[in-house]
Design a protein around this motif. Sequence first.
Motif, short mmCIF file in Angstrom:
data_model
loop_
_atom_site.label_atom_id
_atom_site.label_comp_id
_atom_site.label_asym_id
_atom_site.label_seq_id
_atom_site.Cartn_x
_atom_site.Cartn_y
_atom_site.Cartn_z
N SER A 160 42.03 58.93 30.50
CA SER A 160 41.32 59.83 29.61
C SER A 160 41.46 61.29 30.04
O SER A 160 41.30 62.20 29.24
CB SER A 160 39.83 59.45 29.55
N LYS A 161 41.77 61.55 31.35
CA LYS A 161 41.88 62.92 31.83
C LYS A 161 43.32 63.44 31.74
O LYS A 161 43.58 64.58 32.09
CB LYS A 161 41.39 62.99 33.28
N SER A 162 44.26 62.61 31.31
CA SER A 162 45.63 63.06 31.20
C SER A 162 45.76 64.07 30.07
O SER A 162 45.06 63.97 29.06
CB SER A 162 46.56 61.86 30.92
N PRO A 163 46.66 65.05 30.20
CA PRO A 163 46.85 66.04 29.13
C PRO A 163 47.27 65.37 27.84
O PRO A 163 48.11 64.46 27.84
CB PRO A 163 47.98 66.93 29.70
N ILE A 164 46.69 65.82 26.75
CA ILE A 164 47.03 65.26 25.45
C ILE A 164 48.23 66.02 24.90
O ILE A 164 48.26 67.25 24.85
CB ILE A 164 45.85 65.34 24.48
N ALA A 165 49.24 65.28 24.48
CA ALA A 165 50.45 65.89 23.92
C ALA A 165 50.91 65.06 22.73
O ALA A 165 50.61 63.87 22.62
CB ALA A 165 51.55 65.95 24.97
N VAL A 204 54.51 46.86 24.02
CA VAL A 204 53.46 47.86 23.82
C VAL A 204 52.21 47.14 23.34
O VAL A 204 52.18 46.58 22.24
CB VAL A 204 53.89 48.92 22.79
N GLU A 205 51.19 47.13 24.19
CA GLU A 205 49.97 46.38 23.88
C GLU A 205 49.05 47.19 22.96
O GLU A 205 48.99 48.41 23.03
CB GLU A 205 49.24 46.03 25.18
N ASP A 206 48.32 46.46 22.12
CA ASP A 206 47.49 47.11 21.10
C ASP A 206 46.44 48.05 21.70
O ASP A 206 46.18 49.12 21.17
CB ASP A 206 46.79 46.05 20.23
N ASP A 207 45.81 47.64 22.80
CA ASP A 207 44.70 48.42 23.34
C ASP A 207 45.11 49.36 24.47
O ASP A 207 44.27 49.96 25.14
CB ASP A 207 43.59 47.48 23.84
N CYS A 208 46.43 49.51 24.68
CA CYS A 208 46.90 50.34 25.78
C CYS A 208 47.34 51.71 25.27
O CYS A 208 48.07 51.80 24.28
CB CYS A 208 48.07 49.65 26.48
N PRO A 209 46.90 52.81 25.91
CA PRO A 209 47.31 54.15 25.48
C PRO A 209 48.80 54.37 25.70
O PRO A 209 49.39 53.85 26.66
CB PRO A 209 46.47 55.08 26.35
N LEU A 210 49.41 55.16 24.85
CA LEU A 210 50.85 55.37 24.92
C LEU A 210 51.28 56.10 26.19
O LEU A 210 52.42 55.96 26.63
CB LEU A 210 51.32 56.15 23.69
N ASN A 211 50.36 56.89 26.79
CA ASN A 211 50.75 57.60 28.00
C ASN A 211 50.92 56.66 29.21
O ASN A 211 51.28 57.10 30.29
CB ASN A 211 49.77 58.73 28.34
N LYS A 212 50.68 55.38 29.01
CA LYS A 212 50.93 54.39 30.06
C LYS A 212 52.41 54.01 30.14
O LYS A 212 52.84 53.37 31.09
CB LYS A 212 50.11 53.12 29.79
N TYR A 213 53.17 54.37 29.11
CA TYR A 213 54.54 53.86 29.02
C TYR A 213 55.62 54.90 29.31
O TYR A 213 56.79 54.66 29.08
CB TYR A 213 54.76 53.27 27.62
N SER A 214 55.23 56.06 29.81
CA SER A 214 56.20 57.11 30.19
C SER A 214 57.14 57.45 29.04
O SER A 214 58.35 57.63 29.23
CB SER A 214 57.03 56.65 31.41
N LEU A 269 55.82 47.39 42.66
CA LEU A 269 54.61 48.11 42.27
C LEU A 269 53.80 47.27 41.29
O LEU A 269 54.37 46.55 40.46
CB LEU A 269 54.97 49.45 41.61
N PRO A 270 52.47 47.34 41.36
CA PRO A 270 51.64 46.60 40.41
C PRO A 270 51.82 47.15 39.01
O PRO A 270 52.12 48.35 38.82
CB PRO A 270 50.21 46.85 40.91
N LYS A 271 51.67 46.30 37.99
CA LYS A 271 51.78 46.73 36.61
C LYS A 271 50.63 47.68 36.27
O LYS A 271 49.51 47.50 36.74
CB LYS A 271 51.73 45.52 35.67
N PRO A 272 50.90 48.70 35.45
CA PRO A 272 49.84 49.63 35.08
C PRO A 272 48.70 48.94 34.37
O PRO A 272 48.89 47.96 33.66
CB PRO A 272 50.56 50.60 34.13
N SER A 273 47.50 49.44 34.58
CA SER A 273 46.33 48.90 33.89
C SER A 273 46.45 49.14 32.40
O SER A 273 46.99 50.14 31.96
CB SER A 273 45.06 49.59 34.41
N SER A 274 45.96 48.19 31.61
CA SER A 274 46.01 48.33 30.16
C SER A 274 44.73 48.93 29.61
O SER A 274 44.48 48.89 28.43
CB SER A 274 46.27 46.96 29.50
N SER A 275 43.89 49.44 30.49
CA SER A 275 42.64 50.03 30.04
C SER A 275 42.89 51.34 29.31
O SER A 275 43.51 52.24 29.85
CB SER A 275 41.72 50.31 31.24
#
Length: 200
Positions: free
Chosen positions: A127-132, A184-194, A116-122
Amino acid sequence: TQIKEEEKQVVSKIIEGQFICKGKKKTPAYETHLSKEEFTKKREMFWSSRTEGNATTWQMLHLICEIEDESSAASLAEDQRIKVHNGNIRISFGPTGELFGLPIYVINMPTKFSSLPKPSSSPREDSKSPIATLALKIRTVNKEKDVSVSIENNKTGLDLKQQYLEIIEKKDCSIRLFTLGREVEDDCPLNKYSLSDNYV
């Protein structure tokens, strides 16, 4: 145990009835959900975080795991007075009787990596994911006391680092955080890391 928990973070599937290598380095064949790059980082993190116990024995175990020839690996273990449990290096005892445990992913390579391709670091993509709010634990390489951090999952890696530094009352921001073998990249949201609550 901690070793089993570490294996769960890397090993996605045990292939029943199949094995890798033989002798002291024999392990079940397995697949990983990580890419080859992520897998390599996870392996490096394991060895660099071994700060408890005899450092020389850890170094020898690392070398034994890297040796492809089984007879050479067995000879090195005997020379260093490392005794394996039930003929397998996954559990062994050092010269002074200390217990050492190894996950299978540092002993042998998987039969299959993730394609699988690596998740985008954008930071905007999710932005539409539930905030928790995540109740995380951060453990340092030298295994000092875990630091608990409460942070929203839409925050970035930099936000997590800054909050961690505030808790330990340090201003140095030249720290690196890893999860599941990925930095964990500086500009990547934490919800990218499961991440999940109480994740260490």
